[in-house]
Design a protein around this motif. Structure first.
Motif, PDB file in Angstrom:
ATOM      1  N   THR A 173      22.546  19.647 -18.049  1.00 41.45           N
ATOM      2  CA  THR A 173      21.424  20.581 -17.950  1.00 41.45           C
ATOM      3  C   THR A 173      20.523  20.499 -19.171  1.00 41.45           C
ATOM      4  O   THR A 173      19.296  20.532 -19.063  1.00 41.45           O
ATOM      5  CB  THR A 173      21.941  22.018 -17.775  1.00 41.45           C
ATOM      6  N   VAL A 174      21.137  20.389 -20.346  1.00 41.84           N
ATOM      7  CA  VAL A 174      20.349  20.237 -21.579  1.00 41.84           C
ATOM      8  C   VAL A 174      19.475  18.989 -21.498  1.00 41.84           C
ATOM      9  O   VAL A 174      18.283  19.017 -21.835  1.00 41.84           O
ATOM     10  CB  VAL A 174      21.286  20.169 -22.805  1.00 41.84           C
ATOM     11  N   ALA A 175      20.068  17.883 -21.047  1.00 47.73           N
ATOM     12  CA  ALA A 175      19.311  16.640 -20.921  1.00 47.73           C
ATOM     13  C   ALA A 175      18.139  16.801 -19.966  1.00 47.73           C
ATOM     14  O   ALA A 175      17.020  16.342 -20.240  1.00 47.73           O
ATOM     15  CB  ALA A 175      20.231  15.517 -20.445  1.00 47.73           C
ATOM     16  N   GLN A 176      18.368  17.468 -18.838  1.00 49.39           N
ATOM     17  CA  GLN A 176      17.298  17.676 -17.862  1.00 49.39           C
ATOM     18  C   GLN A 176      16.185  18.541 -18.443  1.00 49.39           C
ATOM     19  O   GLN A 176      14.998  18.253 -18.249  1.00 49.39           O
ATOM     20  CB  GLN A 176      17.876  18.327 -16.602  1.00 49.39           C
ATOM     21  N   ARG A 177      16.558  19.595 -19.161  1.00 54.58           N
ATOM     22  CA  ARG A 177      15.543  20.474 -19.751  1.00 54.58           C
ATOM     23  C   ARG A 177      14.729  19.740 -20.810  1.00 54.58           C
ATOM     24  O   ARG A 177      13.504  19.916 -20.896  1.00 54.58           O
ATOM     25  CB  ARG A 177      16.212  21.707 -20.344  1.00 54.58           C
ATOM     26  N   LEU A 178      15.411  18.944 -21.625  1.00 51.53           N
ATOM     27  CA  LEU A 178      14.685  18.185 -22.635  1.00 51.53           C
ATOM     28  C   LEU A 178      13.712  17.203 -21.988  1.00 51.53           C
ATOM     29  O   LEU A 178      12.562  17.071 -22.417  1.00 51.53           O
ATOM     30  CB  LEU A 178      15.661  17.426 -23.532  1.00 51.53           C
ATOM     31  N   ARG A 179      14.170  16.526 -20.963  1.00 55.27           N
ATOM     32  CA  ARG A 179      13.328  15.536 -20.305  1.00 55.27           C
ATOM     33  C   ARG A 179      12.105  16.194 -19.667  1.00 55.27           C
ATOM     34  O   ARG A 179      10.990  15.656 -19.745  1.00 55.27           O
ATOM     35  CB  ARG A 179      14.152  14.796 -19.256  1.00 55.27           C
ATOM     36  N   ARG A 180      12.298  17.363 -19.047  1.00 58.28           N
ATOM     37  CA  ARG A 180      11.164  18.053 -18.419  1.00 58.28           C
ATOM     38  C   ARG A 180      10.210  18.615 -19.457  1.00 58.28           C
ATOM     39  O   ARG A 180       8.998  18.675 -19.228  1.00 58.28           O
ATOM     40  CB  ARG A 180      11.671  19.189 -17.522  1.00 58.28           C
ATOM     41  N   ARG A 181      10.748  19.042 -20.590  1.00 59.77           N
ATOM     42  CA  ARG A 181       9.907  19.650 -21.618  1.00 59.77           C
ATOM     43  C   ARG A 181       9.048  18.619 -22.334  1.00 59.77           C
ATOM     44  O   ARG A 181       7.941  18.927 -22.790  1.00 59.77           O
ATOM     45  CB  ARG A 181      10.785  20.396 -22.613  1.00 59.77           C
ATOM     46  N   CYS A 182       9.533  17.391 -22.433  1.00 58.80           N
ATOM     47  CA  CYS A 182       8.810  16.348 -23.172  1.00 58.80           C
ATOM     48  C   CYS A 182       7.856  15.593 -22.245  1.00 58.80           C
ATOM     49  O   CYS A 182       7.970  15.632 -21.020  1.00 58.80           O
ATOM     50  CB  CYS A 182       9.805  15.373 -23.809  1.00 58.80           C
ATOM     51  N   ARG A 183       6.927  14.877 -22.851  1.00 61.78           N
ATOM     52  CA  ARG A 183       5.978  14.074 -22.091  1.00 61.78           C
ATOM     53  C   ARG A 183       6.652  12.804 -21.599  1.00 61.78           C
ATOM     54  O   ARG A 183       7.676  12.365 -22.139  1.00 61.78           O
ATOM     55  CB  ARG A 183       4.776  13.726 -22.975  1.00 61.78           C
ATOM     56  N   SER A 184       6.059  12.187 -20.574  1.00 66.29           N
ATOM     57  CA  SER A 184       6.664  10.987 -19.996  1.00 66.29           C
ATOM     58  C   SER A 184       6.727   9.846 -21.005  1.00 66.29           C
ATOM     59  O   SER A 184       7.611   8.991 -20.937  1.00 66.29           O
ATOM     60  CB  SER A 184       5.869  10.548 -18.760  1.00 66.29           C
ATOM     61  N   ALA A 185       5.799   9.820 -21.967  1.00 61.86           N
ATOM     62  CA  ALA A 185       5.792   8.742 -22.959  1.00 61.86           C
ATOM     63  C   ALA A 185       6.786   8.965 -24.089  1.00 61.86           C
ATOM     64  O   ALA A 185       7.076   8.040 -24.852  1.00 61.86           O
ATOM     65  CB  ALA A 185       4.383   8.586 -23.543  1.00 61.86           C
ATOM     66  N   ASP A 186       7.306  10.186 -24.190  1.00 62.90           N
ATOM     67  CA  ASP A 186       8.269  10.478 -25.248  1.00 62.90           C
ATOM     68  C   ASP A 186       9.635   9.900 -24.901  1.00 62.90           C
ATOM     69  O   ASP A 186      10.033   9.862 -23.738  1.00 62.90           O
ATOM     70  CB  ASP A 186       8.403  11.989 -25.453  1.00 62.90           C
ATOM     71  N   VAL A 187      10.366   9.464 -25.931  1.00 62.16           N
ATOM     72  CA  VAL A 187      11.731   8.978 -25.740  1.00 62.16           C
ATOM     73  C   VAL A 187      12.690  10.146 -25.943  1.00 62.16           C
ATOM     74  O   VAL A 187      12.658  10.802 -26.983  1.00 62.16           O
ATOM     75  CB  VAL A 187      12.068   7.840 -26.720  1.00 62.16           C
ATOM     76  N   VAL A 188      13.517  10.414 -24.957  1.00 59.79           N
ATOM     77  CA  VAL A 188      14.562  11.427 -25.062  1.00 59.79           C
ATOM     78  C   VAL A 188      15.894  10.726 -24.847  1.00 59.79           C
ATOM     79  O   VAL A 188      16.128  10.158 -23.777  1.00 59.79           O
ATOM     80  CB  VAL A 188      14.381  12.551 -24.029  1.00 59.79           C
ATOM     81  N   ALA A 189      16.762  10.726 -25.850  1.00 59.63           N
ATOM     82  CA  ALA A 189      18.012   9.976 -25.776  1.00 59.63           C
ATOM     83  C   ALA A 189      19.175  10.855 -26.205  1.00 59.63           C
ATOM     84  O   ALA A 189      19.016  11.790 -26.990  1.00 59.63           O
ATOM     85  CB  ALA A 189      17.949   8.734 -26.663  1.00 59.63           C
ATOM     86  N   ARG A 190      20.348  10.533 -25.653  1.00 63.59           N
ATOM     87  CA  ARG A 190      21.571  11.182 -26.123  1.00 63.59           C
ATOM     88  C   ARG A 190      22.140  10.326 -27.246  1.00 63.59           C
ATOM     89  O   ARG A 190      22.492   9.169 -27.043  1.00 63.59           O
ATOM     90  CB  ARG A 190      22.592  11.319 -25.000  1.00 63.59           C
ATOM     91  N   PHE A 191      22.223  10.923 -28.440  1.00 63.63           N
ATOM     92  CA  PHE A 191      22.686  10.188 -29.605  1.00 63.63           C
ATOM     93  C   PHE A 191      24.199  10.096 -29.643  1.00 63.63           C
ATOM     94  O   PHE A 191      24.771   9.146 -30.154  1.00 63.63           O
ATOM     95  CB  PHE A 191      22.157  10.856 -30.876  1.00 63.63           C
TER      96      PHE A 191
END
Length: 532
Positions: A173-191
């Motif tokens: 759920t955290v990953a989904q929220r982060l992905r929706r909150r950020c822009r499509s060009a932003d990189v969202v990764a699990r470290f």
């Protein structure tokens, strides 16, 4: 994920390879792959052994091998293109044909580059993308690169309290929220674990701060999973750069700066962001120097104990003392515990320091003629769950000859936040030894009423932040009165910390407080000084 050099020797062997083949990386690296894994091979046979490869640090599809000598006879088109970019097919003994990737290859590529739980890009992809983004920065351009290092604040409590299945759903759920909150060009990764990283292009620092604020807000919103409702919360470290850092490893440097800022955010209360600056780097370097110097402090005799008396509120009779640690640094002078203990906690050296304090304090107490006096020693969260505390306490009591009932071990509520089940079990073991347990800094933890009823404690110590506002602050008086009522209702001794003047002591006496300690009786000092 396995990487081989041009002679077929293993240069990289990750955890997945260890699990797949049952061979530790330490044994695999440096040996030929064909010596480690038996290949199905007969001259002219069509059986092929598949393996994964790295080209310039990236995983790119498959290489097929038919020869025991390690000769490559078939590669994917992705690998071929990358070898062309690198200047030719170096490292390939022979290439007979190039094949287009199949759907199976595509799936394999995705699994190798994305986190299996959340579906986000994994650490490898993050670092490669960050490297590319850094090298695209141009002098004079208004575009900057921001890195947000996000660490969940309450994830371990969720995992321990509700189970790993719920914890996994929280991460998704955290990953989904982060992905929706950020822009499509932003990189969202699990470290890794409960850490996530966001990389984005910004025009100014304020844009990065705004994104961090949105991340904190979205992860503070409760997550409902079945009957459970949890709010993991997050601390965010931010670093913003406009050029490639002048270091041997710029990617690691940028991530380290963001990580440092994140730890500062956690230290200031969690659920907030911190922007990295050179001052934080200087602070980090100073901490590293202190951590290194701390290794010699015990052996070189640089540590010393001072004591503060604990007295009855009525006739101010001394009932015991609390041992306080000081570090007499050869260059920096006497360091207070709030300077070096957080570093000791973070590096794990707090367990060694705590053991030394316990042994030394009990040895000092054994020399006193008055056998009625008690000794209080602070126990850190790491000590409590180290797996050795009960043995250490038992051994130190035996060596000193001190009655266990004279030893008071003080723990804070935060000591239960990481592993409450283990902490509770260890306190039960210590109670069985016969020592006294005190709950320190009571009233500041979020779990006060939740935990105190079930804890094997004998003493409640009212936090100094409430005592300092007596007698003028009504809210502080109400808190102290509530703690007194709770403690006495449970048959516990209540001690007020931080008493500095007669009016405060007088009010505590009227309110029925049992004991106190503080600067009203002077600064901490040697045992003979504080007992006179």
């Amino acid at each position: 994920m396995i990487s081989l050099d041009r002679l077929g020797a293993v240069t990289h062997w990750n955890e997945a390879a260890e699990r797949t083949y049952g061979i530790p990386a330490a044994e695999a690296v440096g040996r030929r792959f064909t010596d480690l894994v038996e290949t199905v091979y007969q001259e002219g046979d069509a059986a092929l052994a598949r393996r994964q490869v790295h080209v310039q640090g990236r995983w790119h599809g498959r290489v097929r091998q038919i020869s025991r000598s390690g000769a490559v006879v078939e590669i994917s088109s992705t690998v071929a293109a990358l070898y062309d970019q690198a200047g030719g097919s170096r490292g390939l003994v022979a290439v007979n044909r190039v094949v287009e990737p199949s759907s199976g290859d595509t799936d394999l590529t995705h699994r190798a580059t994305h986190d299996s739980l959340t579906g986000l890009p994994n650490r490898t992809v993050l670092m490669e993308g960050l490297d590319s983004a850094l090298h695209r920065l141009r002098p004079g351009s208004t575009t900057k690169l921001a890195v947000l290092f996000c660490d969940l604040d309450g994830f371990k409590d969720i995992n321990d309290g509700l189970g790993h299945a719920v914890g996994d759903q929280v991460l998704v759920t955290v990953a989904q929220r982060l992905r929706r909150r950020c822009r499509s060009a932003d990189v969202v990764a699990r470290f890794g674990g409960d850490e996530f990283v966001v990389v984005l292009a910004v025009d100014e620092v304020g844009d990065a701060v705004a994104m961090a604020t949105r991340v904190i807000e979205v992860l503070d919103t409760p997550i409902v999973i079945g009957d459970a409702e949890v709010s993991p919360g997050v601390s965010v470290g931010i670093t913003v750069v406009d050029a490639v850092p002048d270091t041997d490893d710029p990617v690691a440097a940028v991530l380290r700066d963001a990580d440092t800022a994140m730890y500062h955010a956690k230290g200031r209360g969690r659920g907030r962001y911190e922007l990295f600056d050179a001052g934080l780097r200087d602070d980090e370097e100073e901490r590293l120097e202190l951590a290194t110097a701390m290794r010699r402090a015990v052996g070189d005799g640089e540590l010393e104990l001072v004591y503060q008396s604990r007295r009855t509120c009525g006739d101010r009779r001394v009932t015991g003392v609390e041992a306080l640690l000081r570090w007499r640094h050869p260059e920096l002078g006497v360091l207070a515990p709030d300077v070096f203990l957080p570093i000791a906690e973070r590096t794990g050296r707090i367990v060694e320091l705590g053991d030394w304090v316990l042994r030394q304090a009990l040895a000092d107490l054994a020399d006193l003629p008055d056998e009625r006096l008690t000794l209080a020693v602070n126990i850190s969260a790491r000590q409590l769950v180290s797996g050795r505390l009960t043995r250490t306490v038992t051994r130190a009591l035996s060596e000193s000859g001190v009655d266990p009932a004279r030893l008071v071990l003080e723990v804070t509520e935060t000591a239960f936040s990481d592993d409450p089940a283990t902490a509770h079990r260890v306190l039960d073991e210590l109670k069985a030894v016969g020592v006294v347990i005190a709950l320190d800094d009571f009233g500041t933890g979020w779990s006060s009423l939740q935990y105190v009823r079930g804890l094997p404690v004998d003493v409640l110590k009212v936090d100094r932040t409430f005592v300092a506002d007596l007698p003028g602050e009504l809210t502080a008086s109400a808190v102290v009165a509530s703690v007194l009522g709770l403690g006495h209702g449970m048959g516990l001794t209540v001690v007020a910390e931080g008493v500095e003047d007669e009016p405060t002591l007088g009010l505590l006496r009227e309110m029925g407080c049992d004991e106190y300690q503080g600067f009203i009786d002077g600064e901490p000092g040697s045992l003979p000084d504080v007992l006179n």
